[in-house]
Design a protein around this motif. Structure first.
Motif, PDB file in Angstrom:
ATOM      1  N   PHE A   1      30.371  30.483  33.080  1.00  0.00           N
ATOM      2  CA  PHE A   1      30.514  31.340  34.231  1.00  0.00           C
ATOM      3  C   PHE A   1      31.540  30.355  35.310  1.00  0.00           C
ATOM      4  CE2 PHE A   1      27.030  33.376  32.317  1.00  0.00           C
ATOM      5  CZ  PHE A   1      27.592  34.651  32.383  1.00  0.00           C
ATOM      6  N   TRP A   2      32.665  30.634  35.514  1.00  0.00           N
ATOM      7  CA  TRP A   2      33.435  29.685  36.311  1.00  0.00           C
ATOM      8  C   TRP A   2      33.710  30.602  37.742  1.00  0.00           C
ATOM      9  CZ3 TRP A   2      39.587  29.039  35.432  1.00  0.00           C
ATOM     10  CH2 TRP A   2      39.943  28.382  36.534  1.00  0.00           C
ATOM     11  N   LEU A   3      34.613  31.598  37.613  1.00  0.00           N
ATOM     12  CA  LEU A   3      34.962  32.207  38.909  1.00  0.00           C
ATOM     13  C   LEU A   3      34.154  33.563  39.118  1.00  0.00           C
ATOM     14  CD1 LEU A   3      38.795  31.634  39.073  1.00  0.00           C
ATOM     15  CD2 LEU A   3      36.924  30.331  40.206  1.00  0.00           C
ATOM     16  N   ALA A   4      33.568  33.852  40.273  1.00  0.00           N
ATOM     17  CA  ALA A   4      32.754  34.872  40.453  1.00  0.00           C
ATOM     18  C   ALA A   4      33.145  35.837  41.506  1.00  0.00           C
ATOM     19  CB  ALA A   4      31.202  34.906  40.883  1.00  0.00           C
ATOM     20  N   LEU A   5      33.639  37.079  41.233  1.00  0.00           N
ATOM     21  CA  LEU A   5      34.188  37.944  42.371  1.00  0.00           C
ATOM     22  C   LEU A   5      33.230  38.528  42.981  1.00  0.00           C
ATOM     23  CD1 LEU A   5      36.922  39.404  43.461  1.00  0.00           C
ATOM     24  CD2 LEU A   5      36.603  41.167  41.544  1.00  0.00           C
ATOM     25  N   SER A   6      33.290  38.701  44.398  1.00  0.00           N
ATOM     26  CA  SER A   6      32.383  39.469  45.383  1.00  0.00           C
ATOM     27  C   SER A   6      33.169  40.624  46.103  1.00  0.00           C
ATOM     28  CB  SER A   6      31.603  38.673  46.180  1.00  0.00           C
ATOM     29  OG  SER A   6      30.968  39.202  47.266  1.00  0.00           O
ATOM     30  N   THR A   7      32.551  41.767  45.778  1.00  0.00           N
ATOM     31  CA  THR A   7      33.030  42.876  46.757  1.00  0.00           C
ATOM     32  C   THR A   7      32.172  43.403  48.058  1.00  0.00           C
ATOM     33  OG1 THR A   7      34.385  43.585  44.914  1.00  0.00           O
ATOM     34  CG2 THR A   7      34.324  45.051  46.826  1.00  0.00           C
ATOM     35  N   MET A   8      32.292  43.194  48.975  1.00  0.00           N
ATOM     36  CA  MET A   8      31.187  43.734  50.019  1.00  0.00           C
ATOM     37  C   MET A   8      31.706  44.955  50.827  1.00  0.00           C
ATOM     38  SD  MET A   8      29.342  41.168  52.915  1.00  0.00           S
ATOM     39  CE  MET A   8      29.035  39.889  51.499  1.00  0.00           C
TER      40      MET A   8
ATOM     41  N   ASP B   1      42.110  25.583  34.735  1.00  0.00           N
ATOM     42  CA  ASP B   1      43.426  25.948  35.220  1.00  0.00           C
ATOM     43  C   ASP B   1      43.589  26.848  36.352  1.00  0.00           C
ATOM     44  OD1 ASP B   1      46.053  26.322  35.601  1.00  0.00           O
ATOM     45  OD2 ASP B   1      46.422  27.375  33.425  1.00  0.00           O
ATOM     46  N   TYR B   2      43.829  25.908  37.670  1.00  0.00           N
ATOM     47  CA  TYR B   2      43.420  27.103  38.734  1.00  0.00           C
ATOM     48  C   TYR B   2      44.755  27.776  39.030  1.00  0.00           C
ATOM     49  CZ  TYR B   2      38.937  25.018  40.279  1.00  0.00           C
ATOM     50  OH  TYR B   2      37.771  24.763  40.308  1.00  0.00           O
ATOM     51  N   SER B   3      45.747  27.559  38.342  1.00  0.00           N
ATOM     52  CA  SER B   3      47.078  28.213  38.374  1.00  0.00           C
ATOM     53  C   SER B   3      46.656  29.933  38.239  1.00  0.00           C
ATOM     54  CB  SER B   3      48.027  27.769  37.530  1.00  0.00           C
ATOM     55  OG  SER B   3      47.930  28.198  36.253  1.00  0.00           O
ATOM     56  N   ILE B   4      45.557  29.831  37.243  1.00  0.00           N
ATOM     57  CA  ILE B   4      45.015  31.364  36.714  1.00  0.00           C
ATOM     58  C   ILE B   4      44.473  32.172  38.157  1.00  0.00           C
ATOM     59  CG2 ILE B   4      43.359  32.628  35.418  1.00  0.00           C
ATOM     60  CD1 ILE B   4      43.477  30.488  33.280  1.00  0.00           C
ATOM     61  N   PHE B   5      43.786  31.192  38.805  1.00  0.00           N
ATOM     62  CA  PHE B   5      43.417  32.171  39.947  1.00  0.00           C
ATOM     63  C   PHE B   5      44.590  32.448  41.006  1.00  0.00           C
ATOM     64  CE2 PHE B   5      42.130  31.434  44.663  1.00  0.00           C
ATOM     65  CZ  PHE B   5      41.243  32.704  44.632  1.00  0.00           C
ATOM     66  N   GLU B   6      45.488  31.564  41.172  1.00  0.00           N
ATOM     67  CA  GLU B   6      46.615  31.752  42.054  1.00  0.00           C
ATOM     68  C   GLU B   6      47.279  33.260  41.581  1.00  0.00           C
ATOM     69  OE1 GLU B   6      48.886  28.640  41.789  1.00  0.00           O
ATOM     70  OE2 GLU B   6      47.831  27.109  42.488  1.00  0.00           O
ATOM     71  N   LYS B   7      47.015  33.440  40.555  1.00  0.00           N
ATOM     72  CA  LYS B   7      48.016  34.762  40.146  1.00  0.00           C
ATOM     73  C   LYS B   7      46.857  35.760  40.315  1.00  0.00           C
ATOM     74  CE  LYS B   7      50.001  32.709  36.025  1.00  0.00           C
ATOM     75  NZ  LYS B   7      49.974  32.700  34.609  1.00  0.00           N
ATOM     76  N   TYR B   8      45.415  35.763  40.845  1.00  0.00           N
ATOM     77  CA  TYR B   8      44.790  36.795  41.099  1.00  0.00           C
ATOM     78  C   TYR B   8      45.069  37.073  42.709  1.00  0.00           C
ATOM     79  CZ  TYR B   8      41.645  36.981  36.997  1.00  0.00           C
ATOM     80  OH  TYR B   8      41.353  37.235  35.805  1.00  0.00           O
ATOM     81  N   THR B   9      45.641  36.275  43.564  1.00  0.00           N
ATOM     82  CA  THR B   9      45.394  36.069  45.007  1.00  0.00           C
ATOM     83  C   THR B   9      46.220  37.539  45.435  1.00  0.00           C
ATOM     84  OG1 THR B   9      45.241  34.079  44.977  1.00  0.00           O
ATOM     85  CG2 THR B   9      45.892  35.054  47.043  1.00  0.00           C
TER      86      THR B   9
ATOM     87  N   GLU C   1      36.581  34.980  35.982  1.00  0.00           N
ATOM     88  CA  GLU C   1      36.951  34.214  34.886  1.00  0.00           C
ATOM     89  C   GLU C   1      35.859  33.351  34.316  1.00  0.00           C
ATOM     90  OE1 GLU C   1      39.937  33.560  33.211  1.00  0.00           O
ATOM     91  OE2 GLU C   1      40.918  35.054  34.336  1.00  0.00           O
ATOM     92  N   LEU C   2      35.825  32.985  32.893  1.00  0.00           N
ATOM     93  CA  LEU C   2      35.174  32.069  32.207  1.00  0.00           C
ATOM     94  C   LEU C   2      35.956  31.024  31.921  1.00  0.00           C
ATOM     95  CD1 LEU C   2      33.590  34.437  29.602  1.00  0.00           C
ATOM     96  CD2 LEU C   2      32.432  33.742  31.647  1.00  0.00           C
ATOM     97  N   ASP C   3      35.363  29.639  31.709  1.00  0.00           N
ATOM     98  CA  ASP C   3      36.398  28.571  31.406  1.00  0.00           C
ATOM     99  C   ASP C   3      36.297  28.708  29.838  1.00  0.00           C
ATOM    100  OD1 ASP C   3      33.963  27.560  30.146  1.00  0.00           O
ATOM    101  OD2 ASP C   3      33.888  25.823  31.500  1.00  0.00           O
ATOM    102  N   GLU C   4      37.289  27.737  29.127  1.00  0.00           N
ATOM    103  CA  GLU C   4      37.288  27.681  27.858  1.00  0.00           C
ATOM    104  C   GLU C   4      35.987  27.560  26.883  1.00  0.00           C
ATOM    105  OE1 GLU C   4      40.151  24.581  26.631  1.00  0.00           O
ATOM    106  OE2 GLU C   4      41.474  25.501  27.713  1.00  0.00           O
TER     107      GLU C   4
END
Length: 249
Positions: free
Chosen positions: A145-152, A23-31, A138-141
């Protein structure tokens, strides 16, 4: 290099995603939050999609920090900017950390952070040191490991140092997994450094070590600094801790 890249992508492929359940709408909420975080911290923020095997978000300030053209940034473009030697080490780290991450219970998979310090080419064609931190967004159901956040961020340490520093940290306990200090792979301590580390572990001061080995105190201190760099340690106490876990003393 090619074999390492193939191995890395083979390890990535070990996860079995169900595209219909992502569900990519989850990611849209992070933007909005990610853009705000980039503004407040002045850090470059990216998100890597382990299903698509590509970056799906780059913060607006990536260009300001490195002079990159945001329209052209993709995984291959970014990788091409990393120092070739460091890129090899980062592939080794990725393979090792992914394999170990897959072994973690699902409930613990968000508790770990990978921190790498390495060299990257900026728009002035100059290598600078950066610190990049990865953690699971985010992990999937199924617990993949689905989405990985990088801070540089640009590293405050811009010394001439060939190689990378890396650590895998449990963010809940603060425990550092020293097996993932990959900067030590292929960069073993010299015989003299091993001797000095042995005496440091015994509690000897630099002056006492210099007398034992018939070398100057300055030479001992130089070796001690090199030991810290190779082990990615900030102090002699930390170096001894890491060395013990790596069976060096």
């Amino acid at each position: 290099m090619r074999n390492l890249e193939l191995e890395y992508y083979q390890v990535l492929q070990q996860q079995n995603f169900d595209k219909s359940k992502l569900d990519y709408s989850i990611f849209e909420k992070y933007t909005p939050f990610l853009n705000k975080m980039a503004q407040v911290k002045n850090s470059a923020i990216t998100v890597f999609d382990l299903h698509k095997k590509e970056h799906i978000f780059n913060s607006y300030n990536l260009k300001n920090l490195f002079g990159y053209n945001l329209d052209n940034i993709d995984t291959d473009y970014y990788n091409s900017k990393i120092h070739p030697e460091d890129f090899v080490s980062l592939l080794k780290i990725g393979i090792s950390v992914l394999k170990n991450s897959y072994k973690l219970p699902i409930a613990e998979r968000k508790n770990y952070k990978l921190q790498n310090e390495y060299r990257i080419l900026n728009s002035e064609n100059k290598y600078i040191r950066v610190i990049e931190q990865f953690q699971t967004l985010e992990l999937d159901e199924k617990g993949n490991f689905w989405l990985a956040l990088s801070t540089m961020d640009i590293s405050p340490n811009q010394e001439e140092y060939n190689g990378i520093r890396s650590q895998w940290v449990n963010t809940k306990t603060g425990e550092i997994n020293v097996d993932h200090f990959i900067n030590n792979i292929g960069s073993k301590l010299s015989n003299r450094e091993n001797q000095i580390l042995f005496f440091v572990n015994k509690g000897l001061l630099s002056k006492e070590i210099s007398e034992k080995l018939s070398i100057s105190v300055h030479t001992v201190n130089t070796h001690r600094q090199n030991i810290l760099k190779k082990l990615g340690a900030n102090s002699s106490i930390e170096a001894i801790k890491f060395a013990k876990e790596l069976n060096l003393v």
